[in-house]
Write a protein that holds these residues in place. Structure first.
Motif, PDB file in Angstrom:
ATOM      1  N   ILE A  37       0.263  -0.863  -0.127  1.00  0.00           N
ATOM      2  CA  ILE A  37      -0.011  -0.189  -0.142  1.00  0.00           C
ATOM      3  C   ILE A  37       0.919   1.398  -0.054  1.00  0.00           C
ATOM      4  CG2 ILE A  37      -1.764   1.644   1.189  1.00  0.00           C
ATOM      5  CD1 ILE A  37      -2.638  -1.330   0.037  1.00  0.00           C
ATOM      6  N   GLY A  38       0.843   2.172  -0.985  1.00  0.00           N
ATOM      7  CA  GLY A  38       1.176   3.817  -0.612  1.00  0.00           C
ATOM      8  C   GLY A  38       0.375   4.790  -1.049  1.00  0.00           C
ATOM      9  N   LYS A  39       0.692   5.590  -1.093  1.00  0.00           N
ATOM     10  CA  LYS A  39      -0.064   6.679  -0.648  1.00  0.00           C
ATOM     11  C   LYS A  39      -0.113   6.989  -2.861  1.00  0.00           C
ATOM     12  CE  LYS A  39      -0.675  10.091   2.202  1.00  0.00           C
ATOM     13  NZ  LYS A  39      -0.113  11.904   2.430  1.00  0.00           N
ATOM     14  N   ALA A  40      -1.572   7.480  -3.242  1.00  0.00           N
ATOM     15  CA  ALA A  40      -1.925   8.070  -4.440  1.00  0.00           C
ATOM     16  C   ALA A  40      -1.738   9.235  -4.484  1.00  0.00           C
ATOM     17  CB  ALA A  40      -3.024   8.212  -4.813  1.00  0.00           C
ATOM     18  N   ASP A  41      -0.024   9.986  -5.344  1.00  0.00           N
ATOM     19  CA  ASP A  41      -0.325  11.531  -5.812  1.00  0.00           C
ATOM     20  C   ASP A  41      -1.474  12.132  -5.969  1.00  0.00           C
ATOM     21  OD1 ASP A  41      -0.539  11.365  -8.176  1.00  0.00           O
ATOM     22  OD2 ASP A  41       2.239  11.408  -8.745  1.00  0.00           O
ATOM     23  N   ALA A  42      -1.351  13.359  -6.044  1.00  0.00           N
ATOM     24  CA  ALA A  42      -2.156  13.823  -6.576  1.00  0.00           C
ATOM     25  C   ALA A  42      -2.614  14.284  -8.110  1.00  0.00           C
ATOM     26  CB  ALA A  42      -2.561  15.948  -6.360  1.00  0.00           C
ATOM     27  N   ALA A  43      -1.964  13.747  -9.195  1.00  0.00           N
ATOM     28  CA  ALA A  43      -2.183  13.632 -10.144  1.00  0.00           C
ATOM     29  C   ALA A  43      -3.209  12.200 -10.490  1.00  0.00           C
ATOM     30  CB  ALA A  43      -1.141  12.987 -11.495  1.00  0.00           C
ATOM     31  N   ALA A  44      -2.652  11.342  -9.877  1.00  0.00           N
ATOM     32  CA  ALA A  44      -3.689   9.345 -10.013  1.00  0.00           C
ATOM     33  C   ALA A  44      -4.555   9.507  -9.129  1.00  0.00           C
ATOM     34  CB  ALA A  44      -3.135   8.989  -8.683  1.00  0.00           C
ATOM     35  N   VAL A  45      -4.752  10.987  -7.727  1.00  0.00           N
ATOM     36  CA  VAL A  45      -6.363  11.307  -7.374  1.00  0.00           C
ATOM     37  C   VAL A  45      -6.995  11.581  -8.659  1.00  0.00           C
ATOM     38  CG1 VAL A  45      -7.615  12.267  -5.719  1.00  0.00           C
ATOM     39  CG2 VAL A  45      -5.806  10.322  -5.035  1.00  0.00           C
ATOM     40  N   LYS A  46      -6.928  12.600  -9.258  1.00  0.00           N
ATOM     41  CA  LYS A  46      -8.122  13.302 -10.101  1.00  0.00           C
ATOM     42  C   LYS A  46      -7.757  12.510 -11.304  1.00  0.00           C
ATOM     43  CE  LYS A  46      -9.512  17.327 -11.767  1.00  0.00           C
ATOM     44  NZ  LYS A  46     -10.024  17.877 -11.497  1.00  0.00           N
ATOM     45  N   GLN A  47      -6.915  11.485 -11.786  1.00  0.00           N
ATOM     46  CA  GLN A  47      -7.285  10.560 -12.680  1.00  0.00           C
ATOM     47  C   GLN A  47      -8.169   9.422 -12.799  1.00  0.00           C
ATOM     48  OE1 GLN A  47      -3.721   8.628 -14.502  1.00  0.00           O
ATOM     49  NE2 GLN A  47      -4.330   7.440 -15.986  1.00  0.00           N
ATOM     50  N   ALA A  48      -8.185   8.930 -11.694  1.00  0.00           N
ATOM     51  CA  ALA A  48      -9.195   7.464 -10.997  1.00  0.00           C
ATOM     52  C   ALA A  48     -10.178   8.112 -11.120  1.00  0.00           C
ATOM     53  CB  ALA A  48      -8.467   6.749  -9.729  1.00  0.00           C
ATOM     54  N   THR A  49     -10.630   9.563  -9.840  1.00  0.00           N
ATOM     55  CA  THR A  49     -11.790   9.690  -9.389  1.00  0.00           C
ATOM     56  C   THR A  49     -12.268  10.975 -10.017  1.00  0.00           C
ATOM     57  OG1 THR A  49     -10.310  11.269  -7.750  1.00  0.00           O
ATOM     58  CG2 THR A  49     -10.775   9.539  -7.122  1.00  0.00           C
ATOM     59  N   GLY A  50     -11.837  11.431 -10.763  1.00  0.00           N
ATOM     60  CA  GLY A  50     -12.163  12.609 -11.803  1.00  0.00           C
ATOM     61  C   GLY A  50     -12.258  13.633 -10.649  1.00  0.00           C
ATOM     62  N   TYR A  51     -11.743  14.134  -9.543  1.00  0.00           N
ATOM     63  CA  TYR A  51     -11.631  14.545  -7.839  1.00  0.00           C
ATOM     64  C   TYR A  51     -10.666  15.154  -7.912  1.00  0.00           C
ATOM     65  CZ  TYR A  51     -16.747  13.399  -8.386  1.00  0.00           C
ATOM     66  OH  TYR A  51     -17.861  13.544  -8.953  1.00  0.00           O
ATOM     67  N   SER A  52     -10.856  16.494  -7.736  1.00  0.00           N
ATOM     68  CA  SER A  52      -8.653  16.714  -6.478  1.00  0.00           C
ATOM     69  C   SER A  52      -8.756  16.413  -4.824  1.00  0.00           C
ATOM     70  CB  SER A  52      -9.292  18.711  -6.353  1.00  0.00           C
ATOM     71  OG  SER A  52      -8.647  18.531  -8.144  1.00  0.00           O
ATOM     72  N   ILE A  53      -7.786  16.144  -4.664  1.00  0.00           N
ATOM     73  CA  ILE A  53      -7.573  15.963  -3.488  1.00  0.00           C
ATOM     74  C   ILE A  53      -8.351  16.790  -2.192  1.00  0.00           C
ATOM     75  CG2 ILE A  53      -5.854  15.574  -1.073  1.00  0.00           C
ATOM     76  CD1 ILE A  53      -4.083  14.535  -3.060  1.00  0.00           C
ATOM     77  N   GLY A  54      -8.682  15.902  -1.192  1.00  0.00           N
ATOM     78  CA  GLY A  54     -10.069  17.292  -0.370  1.00  0.00           C
ATOM     79  C   GLY A  54     -11.402  17.776  -1.196  1.00  0.00           C
ATOM     80  N   ALA A  55     -11.884  17.042  -2.059  1.00  0.00           N
ATOM     81  CA  ALA A  55     -12.970  16.994  -3.210  1.00  0.00           C
ATOM     82  C   ALA A  55     -13.150  15.780  -3.531  1.00  0.00           C
ATOM     83  CB  ALA A  55     -13.166  18.702  -3.965  1.00  0.00           C
ATOM     84  N   VAL A  56     -12.794  14.802  -2.550  1.00  0.00           N
ATOM     85  CA  VAL A  56     -13.970  13.004  -3.127  1.00  0.00           C
ATOM     86  C   VAL A  56     -13.935  13.211  -2.129  1.00  0.00           C
ATOM     87  CG1 VAL A  56     -12.693  10.723  -3.566  1.00  0.00           C
ATOM     88  CG2 VAL A  56     -11.062  12.668  -3.537  1.00  0.00           C
ATOM     89  N   PRO A  57     -15.000  12.337  -3.328  1.00  0.00           N
ATOM     90  CA  PRO A  57     -16.573  11.566  -2.459  1.00  0.00           C
ATOM     91  C   PRO A  57     -15.841  10.329  -1.989  1.00  0.00           C
ATOM     92  CG  PRO A  57     -17.336  12.400  -5.234  1.00  0.00           C
ATOM     93  CD  PRO A  57     -16.260  12.840  -4.763  1.00  0.00           C
ATOM     94  N   PRO A  58     -16.701   9.717  -1.919  1.00  0.00           N
ATOM     95  CA  PRO A  58     -16.999   8.355  -1.647  1.00  0.00           C
ATOM     96  C   PRO A  58     -17.444   7.709  -2.717  1.00  0.00           C
ATOM     97  CG  PRO A  58     -19.734   9.172  -0.446  1.00  0.00           C
ATOM     98  CD  PRO A  58     -18.156  10.387  -1.025  1.00  0.00           C
ATOM     99  N   LEU A  59     -18.115   8.268  -4.247  1.00  0.00           N
ATOM    100  CA  LEU A  59     -18.609   7.543  -4.945  1.00  0.00           C
ATOM    101  C   LEU A  59     -18.210   8.862  -6.080  1.00  0.00           C
ATOM    102  CD1 LEU A  59     -22.802   7.742  -5.281  1.00  0.00           C
ATOM    103  CD2 LEU A  59     -21.839   8.433  -3.086  1.00  0.00           C
ATOM    104  N   GLY A  60     -19.022   8.452  -7.595  1.00  0.00           N
ATOM    105  CA  GLY A  60     -19.319   8.837  -8.501  1.00  0.00           C
ATOM    106  C   GLY A  60     -17.702   9.190  -9.321  1.00  0.00           C
TER     107      GLY A  60
END
Length: 111
Positions: free
Chosen positions: A82-105
């Protein structure tokens, strides 16, 4: 959240019978403590949607506001590194920025 992101979130919530109120704040809500202060609730009422990487693949973890994720214990339980996802990976996988990631969508289906 940008308008398309809000629409994607609301569209994913509707089939579940959820009609969440989306609110935007002038102050930062990047941490659970900041989000709780902005909303006016206890930090324990906040659910954090955190993206990690499990053997390099995105992994969504929902955690209570005041708690930290024990990545070693999580890795042991999942049998993965397990490792931390960086900001780019978060945005790519979820479509949301860190701090604004909802649990769905999210843009991709997440483990």
């Amino acid at each position: 959240m940008t308008q398309p992101a809000v629409e994607r979130f609301l569209a994913s919530a509707a089939p579940l019978g959820l009609r969440p109120e989306v609110r935007e704040f002038d102050e930062s809500t990047h941490t659970a403590a900041e989000a709780a202060a902005a909303i006016g609730c206890d930090v324990a009422a906040i659910v954090k949607s955190l993206l990690f990487e499990a053997d390099g693949a995105p992994l969504l973890v929902l955690a209570s506001g005041p708690n930290r994720v024990d990545t070693a214990a999580l890795g042991d339980r999942l049998g993965a590194e397990i490792g931390k996802a960086d900001a780019a990976a978060v945005k790519q996988a979820t479509g949301y920025s860190i701090g604004a990631v909802p649990p769905l969508g999210h843009l991709t289906r997440l483990r």
